[in-house]
Design a protein around this motif. Structure first.
Motif, PDB file in Angstrom:
ATOM      1  N   PHE A  12      29.304 -37.130  18.019  1.00  0.00           N
ATOM      2  CA  PHE A  12      29.618 -35.332  18.052  1.00  0.00           C
ATOM      3  C   PHE A  12      28.987 -34.928  19.021  1.00  0.00           C
ATOM      4  N   ASP A  13      28.050 -35.715  20.052  1.00  0.00           N
ATOM      5  CA  ASP A  13      27.144 -34.745  21.282  1.00  0.00           C
ATOM      6  C   ASP A  13      27.715 -33.904  22.044  1.00  0.00           C
ATOM      7  N   HIS A  14      29.042 -34.675  22.488  1.00  0.00           N
ATOM      8  CA  HIS A  14      30.134 -33.882  23.215  1.00  0.00           C
ATOM      9  C   HIS A  14      29.773 -32.165  22.137  1.00  0.00           C
ATOM     10  N   ARG A  15      30.570 -31.572  23.637  1.00  0.00           N
ATOM     11  CA  ARG A  15      31.212 -30.100  22.369  1.00  0.00           C
ATOM     12  C   ARG A  15      32.536 -30.899  22.232  1.00  0.00           C
ATOM     13  N   ILE A  16      33.258 -30.558  22.861  1.00  0.00           N
ATOM     14  CA  ILE A  16      34.754 -31.186  22.438  1.00  0.00           C
ATOM     15  C   ILE A  16      35.260 -31.800  21.592  1.00  0.00           C
ATOM     16  N   ARG A  17      34.153 -33.577  21.309  1.00  0.00           N
ATOM     17  CA  ARG A  17      34.296 -34.454  20.112  1.00  0.00           C
ATOM     18  C   ARG A  17      34.087 -33.087  19.255  1.00  0.00           C
ATOM     19  N   LEU A  18      32.926 -32.372  19.398  1.00  0.00           N
ATOM     20  CA  LEU A  18      32.476 -31.194  18.303  1.00  0.00           C
ATOM     21  C   LEU A  18      33.618 -30.417  17.310  1.00  0.00           C
ATOM     22  N   GLY A  19      34.136 -29.587  18.858  1.00  0.00           N
ATOM     23  CA  GLY A  19      35.167 -29.314  18.409  1.00  0.00           C
ATOM     24  C   GLY A  19      36.949 -30.062  17.922  1.00  0.00           C
ATOM     25  N   ILE A  20      36.287 -30.644  17.864  1.00  0.00           N
ATOM     26  CA  ILE A  20      37.887 -31.448  17.360  1.00  0.00           C
ATOM     27  C   ILE A  20      37.037 -31.642  15.752  1.00  0.00           C
ATOM     28  N   MET A  21      36.958 -32.807  15.887  1.00  0.00           N
ATOM     29  CA  MET A  21      36.022 -32.941  14.618  1.00  0.00           C
ATOM     30  C   MET A  21      35.457 -31.249  13.599  1.00  0.00           C
ATOM     31  N   SER A  22      35.181 -30.354  14.122  1.00  0.00           N
ATOM     32  CA  SER A  22      35.436 -28.950  13.749  1.00  0.00           C
ATOM     33  C   SER A  22      36.862 -27.961  13.180  1.00  0.00           C
ATOM     34  N   VAL A  23      37.630 -27.883  14.046  1.00  0.00           N
ATOM     35  CA  VAL A  23      39.613 -27.952  13.977  1.00  0.00           C
ATOM     36  C   VAL A  23      39.449 -29.168  12.295  1.00  0.00           C
ATOM     37  N   LEU A  24      39.616 -30.220  12.534  1.00  0.00           N
ATOM     38  CA  LEU A  24      40.498 -31.015  11.495  1.00  0.00           C
ATOM     39  C   LEU A  24      39.383 -30.784  10.298  1.00  0.00           C
ATOM     40  N   MET A  25      38.184 -30.704  10.414  1.00  0.00           N
ATOM     41  CA  MET A  25      36.954 -30.022   8.603  1.00  0.00           C
ATOM     42  C   MET A  25      38.477 -29.037   7.828  1.00  0.00           C
ATOM     43  N   VAL A  26      39.006 -28.519   8.720  1.00  0.00           N
ATOM     44  CA  VAL A  26      38.994 -26.972   8.438  1.00  0.00           C
ATOM     45  C   VAL A  26      40.526 -27.344   7.542  1.00  0.00           C
ATOM     46  N   ASN A  27      40.702 -28.228   8.560  1.00  0.00           N
ATOM     47  CA  ASN A  27      42.814 -28.248   8.727  1.00  0.00           C
ATOM     48  C   ASN A  27      42.961 -29.029   8.341  1.00  0.00           C
ATOM     49  N   GLU A  28      44.095 -29.716   7.659  1.00  0.00           N
ATOM     50  CA  GLU A  28      44.589 -30.828   7.336  1.00  0.00           C
ATOM     51  C   GLU A  28      45.018 -32.127   8.556  1.00  0.00           C
ATOM     52  N   SER A  29      45.412 -31.292   9.725  1.00  0.00           N
ATOM     53  CA  SER A  29      45.911 -32.143  10.675  1.00  0.00           C
ATOM     54  C   SER A  29      45.923 -31.127  11.703  1.00  0.00           C
ATOM     55  N   ALA A  30      46.333 -31.472  12.727  1.00  0.00           N
ATOM     56  CA  ALA A  30      46.243 -30.609  13.907  1.00  0.00           C
ATOM     57  C   ALA A  30      46.704 -31.308  15.512  1.00  0.00           C
ATOM     58  N   ASP A  31      47.802 -31.044  16.587  1.00  0.00           N
ATOM     59  CA  ASP A  31      48.126 -32.118  17.023  1.00  0.00           C
ATOM     60  C   ASP A  31      47.836 -31.633  18.271  1.00  0.00           C
ATOM     61  N   PHE A  32      48.213 -31.884  19.349  1.00  0.00           N
ATOM     62  CA  PHE A  32      47.847 -32.912  20.451  1.00  0.00           C
ATOM     63  C   PHE A  32      47.596 -31.080  21.557  1.00  0.00           C
ATOM     64  N   ASN A  33      48.291 -30.319  20.977  1.00  0.00           N
ATOM     65  CA  ASN A  33      48.670 -29.370  21.758  1.00  0.00           C
ATOM     66  C   ASN A  33      47.847 -27.637  21.097  1.00  0.00           C
TER      67      ASN A  33
END
Length: 98
Positions: A12-33
């Motif tokens: 999770f060092d990279h801001r994009i990975r941190l962002g991806i996981m942050s979004v997925l923690m508060v949403n059941e899922s997220a699509d690519f777009n």
């Protein structure tokens, strides 16, 4: 202090990975777009970071078609949720020690 730093996860060092996981923690899922728009990243950048998280088994990737268009959906795994929570807890402890 040393044990706190050991709980900081390099995945999770990279801001994009941190962002991806942050979004997925508060949403059941997220699509690519959705992820691409929320994080303001390129297709290739998002693809490489989701692949890295998938290789750690922190996210699951589901591919399907909606009509004739391909759709890629990302979901945080149980292991990913725990690892991310542990990472955030370690960061909070580190900050509170300062």
């Amino acid at each position: 202090m040393k044990t706190i730093i050991q709980n900081i996860n390099k995945a999770f060092d990279h801001r994009i990975r941190l962002g991806i996981m942050s979004v997925l923690m508060v949403n059941e899922s997220a699509d690519f777009n959705m992820l691409k728009e929320l994080l303001g990243v390129t297709d290739g950048n998002l693809a490489s970071h989701t692949k890295a998280l998938e290789s750690e088994n922190y996210i699951a990737i589901e591919k399907q078609f909606i009509g004739k268009k391909p759709n890629t959906k990302y979901i945080a795994t149980k292991e990913g949720k725990k690892a991310f929570k542990d990472h955030i807890d370690a960061l909070e402890k580190l900050i509170s020690k300062s």
